[in-house]
Enzyme design. Structure first.
Site, short mmCIF file in Angstrom:
data_model
loop_
_atom_site.label_atom_id
_atom_site.label_comp_id
_atom_site.label_asym_id
_atom_site.label_seq_id
_atom_site.Cartn_x
_atom_site.Cartn_y
_atom_site.Cartn_z
N ARG A 104 7.05 26.63 -7.00
CA ARG A 104 6.68 27.30 -8.24
C ARG A 104 5.70 28.45 -7.98
O ARG A 104 5.91 29.58 -8.42
CB ARG A 104 6.02 26.26 -9.15
CG ARG A 104 5.52 26.75 -10.48
CD ARG A 104 4.75 25.62 -11.15
NE ARG A 104 5.59 24.45 -11.29
CZ ARG A 104 6.45 24.26 -12.29
NH1 ARG A 104 6.54 25.16 -13.24
NH2 ARG A 104 7.18 23.18 -12.34
N THR A 105 4.63 28.16 -7.26
CA THR A 105 3.62 29.17 -6.99
C THR A 105 4.19 30.30 -6.12
O THR A 105 3.94 31.48 -6.36
CB THR A 105 2.41 28.53 -6.29
OG1 THR A 105 1.89 27.49 -7.11
CG2 THR A 105 1.31 29.55 -6.04
N ARG A 119 -1.06 29.44 1.16
CA ARG A 119 -1.32 28.10 0.66
C ARG A 119 -1.53 27.21 1.86
O ARG A 119 -0.79 27.29 2.85
CB ARG A 119 -0.16 27.58 -0.15
CG ARG A 119 -0.49 26.24 -0.79
CD ARG A 119 0.57 25.84 -1.76
NE ARG A 119 0.22 24.69 -2.54
CZ ARG A 119 -0.07 24.73 -3.83
NH1 ARG A 119 -0.09 25.88 -4.47
NH2 ARG A 119 -0.35 23.62 -4.48
N HIS A 160 -7.68 26.93 -6.33
CA HIS A 160 -6.39 27.52 -6.66
C HIS A 160 -6.70 28.59 -7.71
O HIS A 160 -6.36 28.46 -8.88
CB HIS A 160 -5.46 26.45 -7.24
CG HIS A 160 -4.03 26.89 -7.39
ND1 HIS A 160 -3.57 28.12 -6.97
CD2 HIS A 160 -2.95 26.26 -7.89
CE1 HIS A 160 -2.27 28.21 -7.23
NE2 HIS A 160 -1.88 27.10 -7.78
#
Lengths: 396, 396, 396
Positions: free
Chosen positions: B142-143, B193, B221
């Site tokens: 998603r990110t 990430r 985040h």
């Protein structure tokens, strides 16, 4: 693409209702009378026309490519020529059954244009500014690369997810519907492969953008079916009156099932089934062909069938379907091999097709024969996918 | 981005020293007097201004987009207007704490511009020629898609690493610092990430290009925090004076922790914590809020809280944090559900938010209510990331 | 790229025969007389010239970039100036041995131009419209990102397969040859990494488009060899007469083996081998160097060698080669470390190189010394790959 997330009806029948949530995003309603309503999707640079009678959305391309940087809102005023209700439209590609003969012909015509685009220039910019997400819940490198190449050959861009099942929020328990509603915020079209039959239809019901089914489990793989039919037409020059031998794993191969289904839309087609007993074509397809007046017969003589057919469509015996019964697999796989002996009896104009990957069900020395059409067939997948992407994103 | 690989100070405080190794690569020193020094980063097409007082690098965009093909060295002479020390600058995005209220407002203003860019044209070319590397040591589809979409919507290009932990030279024992110094040679910005808290800061210290933290383990985040605050402002119209109910897993959710932190920067905010006992908000955040004069209270009555709040921020109970205590997880997860009953008591202007993915902590039939803001919230992540990429790569 | 899939001869020697299947696709024969034949590859926008004598294909770039949208068929008529047999041509990049000194010089010259392109503009469009497929049967994030960055810095596009071994149809038993014949339909060039020695050559024999070997098992990694030699020339300013110390795992490192091979093409080179006994340079390379009149010696005194050399080329002891003998690995790995003591005895103009990733065989505090060239070396890989992509796709 669905006009409402709560509407679970067929994706080819859309109501006039434009839900608030979609209007909010990108669309402005333009006018709406008894015969049709028009709304402009500013983000997608297309005009959506909802025909009252057919209850279908229709998208025109009139103003989409001229000056891509220019504000579309202005262009709408100066280019108000819509196609209403006459031309068929394509919202999603979910299953082979959604296409009738006219639609197939129309798509094939665009695919032919795509061949020229791919061959004669340094790349088209038809889809410049568009973003395709490949959401693959199970890996299929071949299919994914074909779609991504199609998008990029037309100037579009791609977001890739090669193994969404393992990696994504799906692992945390998110529903497919939620994933789709998130990913549609990042892209203009979603190409989805899933391990569950019916997943593509569920996605299309949730999505406000077009969905293309790149295979959903044992269910459908419509772009493969389209490229198969397209290849027959390109190689043989016609579809009416052809004789096709379907060979190999006819029980598990969704490819041959979809192909049989589509061939039934043409006149005077004759289909031969040639397969080991353990993987024979199932009754549902046989009954369907009969109901559509398509002649078919089963045979265990590949040589005889090959000598009569325009197309010998060979398939791989799928080991993964045999579980621990390796003995049955081994027995089945060696039974019908297309080799130079088969070529010898085939007619000069006939071709050998195969959805690939192949193991040894077609001998390697067949490759050099001009009638070996399987790599051209794979390439045709590119043209079909280019055509579908163009049709779904910018219209005819 | 750090001015020296050996400097481990805060990424917002940079000295005047431009290390040889960086100068070698792309930068030419232009002038350097008592008040500031200027060096031109030819590869990145920006001018770096080091203000003596603030010890910060400042980048101007004066000459960045006009004639992208033209030699920048020439343009520097004819466009010598720098912004020195006045405007804030953004070198890296590492943690929510680095943003003050003014910076947040400025970023949100750019995010609004990005909404228009995404909606009204066939794609911007602001970041054409720039290359973003997504270096993901743990998967987060998603990110990753959100960042990659943001980059591509602005005309930029992307290098993707979906599972750097397993695949890369990290498996052979390479340090993060070495990986960063290699990858920075291939790209203009790194979105990272990582599974370890603090990894993003370490990367920023090594890198000569901007780093964006897309989540580092239980740590930060920051882009999620920014999009949450941005969504509240977009949905409610203000941030001062709002009432926010944080619901669900408040112990493990870094999202709600960061959000509480950022809300403390606004006036007259009231925060309600509603969570099962086992995952209550930790004391550090409560103490921080108290120290910042932010009113907060704990409650076990979701209905009452929902009726008072502008925002009900629901979160998922994270099963992965419960290990083998499935019983405790099951007990916690069913306790506070946002459903139509909750909607009924909520105010008309209020909204339900959720960082997604959701399981059943928000009932699916809530989705159709206009107050269900969570998919719009996800979309806002795109705009925030577009804004940050623009700011880091070409400046204001 | 091979002119026939059944031809398994060296990829640098091609016959005149253009197989029907390739002609069918994109090429039209233009003329063919005793001295050479010419065919135009419309899809690849290049003209292929087959010189009878050398039996090599030669591609010119005359008409490739001028008006990329314009139909090439027309341009062929008006730009009939071919380079025949004079200039060397590059069809595939398979192994270090295929390059002679002249070719290396020519490639390095283009790599220098690439440095300027990468540094001074917002991105070149030399390869706009071209599509590269990275077909990686084993992961190598560093190498993949370097190639993909190279392609994108030149305006080209990329199709990525990060783990083709596990994911692709290879898992179903498809041959490499079949995979290549499918993927070549989707792209203009294939960059392949494989776990089997010789795989790249097999791919090149099947393919109608250029193949670059990005490492095939214990076999070759020619672009690494090229970037190593390029780095020596860039850092030291010459290749004739240099002294190079190869340090570390000389038995398993294909890097040092290829480097030794290429250095033999230059004059008065002296090579020192410094390695733990268990991983000494193998006899085949020693014998080759002797046969080429290259002076070499083995030494166990790193300090002495370092004081004499222009280049200290350190390598990682590859733990994965030691199996369960961790004790032998531990003994070997600590033996020769490049640290500040080594720097102290090195000459001022000398450099330390390393193919990366490194563990602790180079101390971290060496990084700050200007003679630490390994990150610049990694960056040079980008320029070499940009150069090769340009040469293979659009020619000189």
């Amino acid at each position: 693409m669905a006009s409402s997330s709560s509407c679970s009806s067929c994706m080819l029948h859309r109501g006039l209702f434009v839900p608030k949530e979609i209007e909010n995003r990108n669309r402005v309603s333009m006018f709406n009378d008894k015969s049709f309503s028009v709304s402009a999707d500013l983000a997608q640079s297309r005009i959506l026309v909802a025909d009252q009678k057919s209850m279908k959305w229709n998208q025109t391309q009139k103003f989409s490519l001229k000056n891509p940087i220019k504000c579309r809102a202005l262009e709408i005023d100066s280019a108000p020529s819509f196609t209403v209700g006459k031309k068929f439209q394509l919202d999603d590609v979910i299953e082979a059954q959604q296409f009738d003969r006219d639609i197939l012909n129309a798509i094939f015509k665009v695919a032919r244009e795509m061949e020229n685009i791919e061959k004669n220039s340094s790349g088209s910019q038809i889809l410049k500014g568009y973003l395709m997400a490949t959401l693959f819940y199970e890996p299929s490198t071949r299919t994914r690369l074909s779609f991504e190449s199609a998008m990029k050959r037309l100037g579009g861009e791609v977001l890739t997810t090669e193994n969404a099942r393992e990696f994504s929020s799906a692992a945390k328990g998110e529903t497919l519907e939620d994933t789709i509603r998130t990913v549609e915020g990042y892209s203009d079209i979603i190409v989805m492969r899933h391990f569950e039959s019916g997943a593509a239809r569920r996605a299309a019901t949730s999505a406000g953008i077009p969905i293309i089914n790149a295979g959903d489990g044992p269910g459908q793989h419509p772009t493969q079916a389209l490229l198969d039919v397209y290849t027959i037409e390109r190689e043989i020059g016609k579809l009416d009156g052809i004789k096709v031998g379907l060979v190999g794993d006819l029980a598990n191969g969704r490819t041959v099932r979809s192909l049989a289904y589509l061939l039934a839309k043409y006149q005077d087609v004759k289909i031969y089934f040639v397969s080991p007993d353990i993987v024979k074509m199932k009754d549902d397809i046989k009954e369907y062909l009969t109901s559509e007046d398509v002649e078919w017969e089963e045979s265990d003589d590949l040589m005889e069938v090959a000598s009569k057919c325009d197309v010998v469509y060979q398939t791989r015996i799928q080991r993964e379907r045999f579980g621990e019964r390796i003995d049955l697999y081994e027995e089945a796989r060696g039974k019908y091999i297309v080799d130079r002996d088969v070529l010898r009896v085939m007619q000069k104009h006939a071709v050998v097709m195969h959805p690939l990957p192949r193991l040894d069900e077609i001998a390697v020395d067949v490759d050099a024969d001009p009638r070996a059409a399987y790599f051209r067939q794979a390439k045709n997948g590119l043209y079909i996918r280019m055509a579908l992407l163009k049709l779904l994103l910018v219209g005819w």
